[in-house]
Write a protein that holds these residues in place. Sequence first.
Motif: not given
Length: 284
Positions: A219-224, A231-248
């Motif tokens: 989980l993340c709240s900021a890029q740091s 990248v700290c971004g929206s979880d594609p499956v859980q609404n309202g949750v942000r996670r560190c999503i791996c770069n392509s």
Amino acid sequence: MSVSPNLRLLTASLLLLTCAWTSLSVQLCPPCGNTTVPYPLSTSPTCGDQSYKIRCDAAAGSLLFDTLNNSYPIASISPSAQRLVVRPSSFVSSNSCVTSDITHQGIQLNESLPFNVTSSNTILYLNCTNTLLRSPLNCTSSSLCHTYANNTNAVGSCQKAPICCTFRAGGSSTSYVIRVRDSGCSAYTSFVNLDPVLPVNRWPEPGVEIQWVGPREPLCSAQSDCDGKSVCGSDPVQNGVRRCICNSGFTWDPVSGFCVDGEFFCLVYVIGTSIPPHMLCMCK
Ligand SMILES: *[C@@H]1O[C@H](CO)[C@@H](O)[C@H](O)[C@H]1NC(C)=O
Ligand SMILES: *[C@@H]1O[C@H](CO)[C@@H](O)[C@H](O)[C@H]1NC(C)=O
Ligand SMILES: *[C@@H]1O[C@H](CO)[C@@H](O)[C@H](O)[C@H]1NC(C)=O
Ligand SMILES: *[C@@H]1O[C@H](CO)[C@@H](O)[C@H](O)[C@H]1NC(C)=O
Ligand SMILES: *[C@@H]1O[C@H](CO)[C@@H](O)[C@H](O)[C@H]1NC(C)=O
Ligand SMILES: *[C@@H]1O[C@H](CO)[C@@H](O)[C@H](O)[C@H]1NC(C)=O
Ligand SMILES: *[C@@H]1O[C@H](CO)[C@@H](O)[C@H](O)[C@H]1NC(C)=O
């Protein structure tokens, strides 16, 4: 030519830089006594993944697995298989066929957590009432639970209880519960990967194997909160949750807790007990 340790260190760091090694995205837990606590298991709010809480009994140097109403000592952990084995409850006394956790109705996992009982367990229910005879369990007179009771001094009192039943765990309704109660069965034990052909004196130690679903990205709240490969971004499956999503080009590895690009591998190493575990990543 002999290579000085300093030079070797430099070579190693250059190697790491050229294969773009990323910083640690997850915090590993320190060992509990002499026992390593592998990711994603967590013994404190500041390490591991908080969905995978276990407990460290620091005085004993041993790990405990908490169920809804009880806790069990962890006998072994296999992080690559995402499994752990706990020791089942002991018996109330040597002359009663009742396990101590009857007061908590046996092993009950919280179904909202990512753990469940695996199908590698052969569970022997002992001292059952005749209501069990209508169950799909094997409660015949040749059932393995009779073989166990007849050949195990420690549970000798269970021979006096006429009904016992055996089953292989892992049906969907039984994946979170090994139920023990007066109106059902008052005792149980379990064996992982039991070969029923073996004589009882060659059976393994009793154990209940539990597996966990691989953790999602942190989980993340900021890029740091994220490392350079995510990248700290929206979880594609859980609404309202942000996670560190791996770069392509990178994928999340639930075993190491890294975004990996397949060109390096990582090792966890532990130095003594005063320094937290470190992860070393190397090019293939
Ligand atoms: C940890 O290991 C060391 C060396 O093997 C041993 O002396 C010590 O008793 C162990 N500590 C615990 C808590 O098991
Ligand atoms: C079987 O379980 C019942 C109910 O818990 C208990 O009262 C009884 O003593 C047990 N039987 C044996 C042989 O221990
Ligand atoms: C387990 O704990 C919950 C909440 O703490 C309680 O409501 C429940 O009655 C307990 N169940 C047993 C079997 O002890
Ligand atoms: C089960 O786990 C969920 C998720 O962590 C937690 O919110 C809930 O309180 C737990 N239930 C009980 C009865 O402990
Ligand atoms: C019950 O278990 C025994 C021993 O493993 C086996 O021989 C027997 O066929 C089983 N019976 C049923 C109905 O599954
Ligand atoms: C267990 O022992 C009882 C009494 O001695 C005997 O009748 C029964 O056949 C034995 N069962 C097994 C599966 O060994
Ligand atoms: C138990 O966990 C495994 C893997 O973690 C999963 O594949 C399986 O669906 C789970 N079973 C249940 C009944 O939740």
